[in-house]
Every structure is written in C-alpha cells, then in structure tokens.
Design a protein around this motif. Structure first.
Motif, PDB file in Angstrom:
ATOM      1  N   PRO A   6       0.510  -1.565   0.205  1.00 40.47           N
ATOM      2  CA  PRO A   6      -0.554   0.255  -0.115  1.00 40.47           C
ATOM      3  C   PRO A   6       0.757   1.182  -0.186  1.00 40.47           C
ATOM      4  O   PRO A   6       2.030   1.381   0.702  1.00 40.47           O
ATOM      5  CB  PRO A   6      -0.712  -0.491   1.418  1.00 40.47           C
ATOM      6  CG  PRO A   6      -0.219  -1.060   1.864  1.00 40.47           C
ATOM      7  CD  PRO A   6       0.715  -1.943   1.725  1.00 40.47           C
TER       8      PRO A   6
ATOM      9  N   THR B  79       2.884   4.832   1.402  1.00 42.09           N
ATOM     10  CA  THR B  79       2.624   5.671   2.304  1.00 42.09           C
ATOM     11  C   THR B  79       3.154   7.061   2.367  1.00 42.09           C
ATOM     12  O   THR B  79       2.980   6.836   0.903  1.00 42.09           O
ATOM     13  CB  THR B  79       2.922   4.701   3.516  1.00 42.09           C
ATOM     14  OG1 THR B  79       4.362   4.527   2.589  1.00 42.09           O
ATOM     15  CG2 THR B  79       2.835   3.208   3.809  1.00 42.09           C
TER      16      THR B  79
ATOM     17  N   ASP C  22       5.039   9.335   4.181  1.00 45.59           N
ATOM     18  CA  ASP C  22       5.202  10.119   5.889  1.00 45.59           C
ATOM     19  C   ASP C  22       5.995  11.461   5.739  1.00 45.59           C
ATOM     20  O   ASP C  22       6.497  12.268   5.129  1.00 45.59           O
ATOM     21  CB  ASP C  22       7.028   9.588   6.219  1.00 45.59           C
ATOM     22  CG  ASP C  22       7.390   9.294   8.050  1.00 45.59           C
ATOM     23  OD1 ASP C  22       6.726  10.443   8.396  1.00 45.59           O
ATOM     24  OD2 ASP C  22       8.152   8.884   7.681  1.00 45.59           O
TER      25      ASP C  22
ATOM     26  N   ALA D 214      -2.536   8.898  -0.786  1.00 42.63           N
ATOM     27  CA  ALA D 214      -2.012   8.589   0.806  1.00 42.63           C
ATOM     28  C   ALA D 214      -2.021  10.744   1.042  1.00 42.63           C
ATOM     29  O   ALA D 214      -1.903  11.453   1.835  1.00 42.63           O
ATOM     30  CB  ALA D 214      -0.736   8.127   1.324  1.00 42.63           C
TER      31      ALA D 214
ATOM     32  N   TRP E  62      -3.557  13.410   3.098  1.00 46.38           N
ATOM     33  CA  TRP E  62      -2.985  13.737   4.996  1.00 46.38           C
ATOM     34  C   TRP E  62      -3.252  15.008   4.308  1.00 46.38           C
ATOM     35  O   TRP E  62      -3.201  16.063   5.115  1.00 46.38           O
ATOM     36  CB  TRP E  62      -1.337  13.714   4.297  1.00 46.38           C
ATOM     37  CG  TRP E  62      -0.660  14.514   5.843  1.00 46.38           C
ATOM     38  CD1 TRP E  62      -0.743  14.149   7.481  1.00 46.38           C
ATOM     39  CD2 TRP E  62       0.137  15.266   5.825  1.00 46.38           C
ATOM     40  NE1 TRP E  62      -0.082  15.071   8.466  1.00 46.38           N
ATOM     41  CE2 TRP E  62       0.163  16.243   6.857  1.00 46.38           C
ATOM     42  CE3 TRP E  62       0.828  16.857   4.701  1.00 46.38           C
ATOM     43  CZ2 TRP E  62       1.324  17.144   7.146  1.00 46.38           C
ATOM     44  CZ3 TRP E  62       0.909  17.645   4.603  1.00 46.38           C
ATOM     45  CH2 TRP E  62       1.352  17.674   5.605  1.00 46.38           C
TER      46      TRP E  62
END
Length: 306
Positions: free
Chosen positions: A91, A93, A95, A288, A292
């Motif tokens: 998946p 991601t 950060d 992602a 975010w």
C-alpha cells in the motif's frame, strides 16, 4: 529489450518454486502454501514444462527432493521478482516527517487570507520539509491542472466547480462591517441611516468598481451608500480601513484576523452568507499524500477530519 516471462508462468507457480527451493520437500512446500500434495505435484509438473527442466529430483536418501542446477540458478532471480511484486502490491504510504513534496492550492486572495496562516502553521509542525504553493486559479485551465496533478486542491465557491470533482465545505461565513478603532462615530451599533451616511471602501475586481452586492441589497431597500474608494485587493482593505474613516463590509472570517486594529459590527441589512469549499479530482481521492494534506486543510478551516 525487457525479457518476457515464459508462457504459462504465473504467481502461483512462482510461489511454488520459492516454497520448493526453501523446503526441499514437496509435502512441506504444500503445507507452506496451504494446498494439497496432489495440487503441489501438479504445479511442479507445470513448472517443469515452463522451464524445460526437472527442477527437483527425489533425494537419494528418500527424504525430500534435491534442486537441479537450473533450479538453483533461478533462486536469486526469483528472489528479485518476488521482492519486486511485494513492493508493487504494498500500500502507498506518506510520511510527512520526511516528505519534501510541494502541494499546490488554487485559490483567490480572500480564502488565501482566511486559511493561509493556519494551514502553513499546521503543516510546518508535522512536515517541516513540505512546501505549499498558493496559485491564483485559471478557471479555464483548472480542470486539466487537477486532472494532471499540477494542482492538488481548488478552494473557492461551489458555482465554479466542475460536476465531476470531489468536494467538501470548508466553512460558511457571514459578512461584517469594519471601522478603525477610535472612529469618530464611536462604538454605537450601526443603524441603516448611519451606514448609508458613512464613507465606504469596496473591494471589487470585476464590473463597476464602486458598486457591489451590498449596494444591490441597499437598492432593494431604496437606499444608497457613499463609496469613495475601491481596491482589487482584499489584503490591502484592512490596512486602509485601519488608517482612515472608511467603513468596509467583508467576510467576517477575514476581518477577524485584523481585529487588533479594527472594530467589527453586524451590517444593518440582510446580506447573503458565503460558502467556501475545497475540491479535488477523483484521481487523487485515495492518494495518501493528498489525503493527509486535505486533512490539514480541513483542520485549518475548523472542519473535523473524517
């Protein structure tokens, strides 16, 4: 040229080859994959057909199987293939602590002033290397920019949004009227006659620069006000009001950021509210990084994150 996979080779066979190389035992390899021993034998037959080699032969000791040189030569390449597939299926991601991404928001000056500082302050705490770019929207080019990922989010009014975009309301705002602190008229509640008698500043970038929606609302009441100055910039309006005797009616969320130098009043006539929403292309709905960033935008606007 890229080497093509041998005909008939699929994921099941790759995993079977990997299990046999690891276990050196057909029964144990079948248990590892959760299949029956006959199914494992059938897969081994297919592997032999694909590679044109026996791959595994019975061990002289009678325990398990022994890999042929061809099977052993396949081991490192198989490891790279399976690792690549695992990376491919992992998946996505994001950060924020290490990301150096730049997010682009298309919006006009008014919502930029309302949201900008809160948004950047939130992002800087969580993602110190992330950058944010505010760009004035080109409404002709914006659909293609969102589709191609050149713009991540559009913030604006719903009446200009494309039907296929995904959107969510950021806030609904009421208009307030501002005057400087120490204004000669004092701090009395604004009456309609006092409002019309005062001198006003208007923010206008289209149409008649000295008339706006407030004047339209006044005309319906048979009233007029004195507009003596016009500017195209929302950013300059609070400073102009703070240093003159002009009144200015703007969205309350904007004016409240300058309440240290301004006094704010409810205008003495009914005015429509303004709704500001965020819109993005469906292509970035589950990304992602975009999820975010939109969460940061929602929280900067005071909207709970879903």
């Amino acid at each position: 040229m890229r080497a093509a996979l041998p005909p008939g080779l699929d994921m099941d066979l790759l995993l079977t080859l990997d299990a046999l190389l690891a276990e050196q035992n057909i029964t144990h390899a079948a248990q590892r994959l959760g299949i029956s021993q006959p199914a494992m034998s059938a897969r081994l037959t297919r592997l032999r057909q694909v590679f044109g080699d026996r791959l595994f032969v019975a061990a002289p000791s009678g325990r398990g199987v022994v890999a042929t040189p061809r099977a052993l030569a396949l081991r490192p390449m198989l490891g790279h293939v399976l690792s690549g597939i695992a990376d491919l299926l992992a998946p996505a991601t994001f950060d924020p602590r290490t990301s150096q991404r730049t997010f682009v928001v298309a919006l006009h000056e008014n919502p930029a002033l309302m949201l900008g500082s809160d948004l950047v302050n939130r992002v800087r705490v969580q993602a110190p290397q992330v950058r944010i770019r505010f760009a004035l929207p080109d409404m002709q080019a914006l659909p293609a920019q969102l589709e191609q990922g050149e713009v991540d989010v559009f913030v604006g009014l719903s009446d200009v949004a494309e039907h296929g975009w995904v959107g969510r309301t950021l806030f609904t705002d009421a208009f307030l009227t501002a005057q400087r602190k120490g204004h000669p008229r004092g701090g009395r509640k604004l009456s309609l006659p006092a409002f019309c008698a005062a001198t006003h500043l208007v923010v206008s970038s289209t149409g008649d620069p000295f008339s706006g929606f407030v004047d339209t609302a006044l005309a319906k009441l048979g009233r007029r006000r004195q507009v003596v100055m016009s500017t195209e910039s929302y950013a300059t309006a609070p400073a102009l009001v703070a240093n003159t005797d002009l009144l200015c009616t703007l969205p309350g969320r904007l004016l409240q950021r300058f309440d240290a130098s301004l006094e704010l009043f409810a205008p003495p006539l009914a005015l429509p509210t303004i709704t500001i929403s965020a819109y993005w292309h469906p292509r970035s709905r589950d990304d992602a990084a975009n999820v975010w960033f939109r969460d940061q935008l929602f929280q900067a606007a005071g909207v709970s994150v879903r």
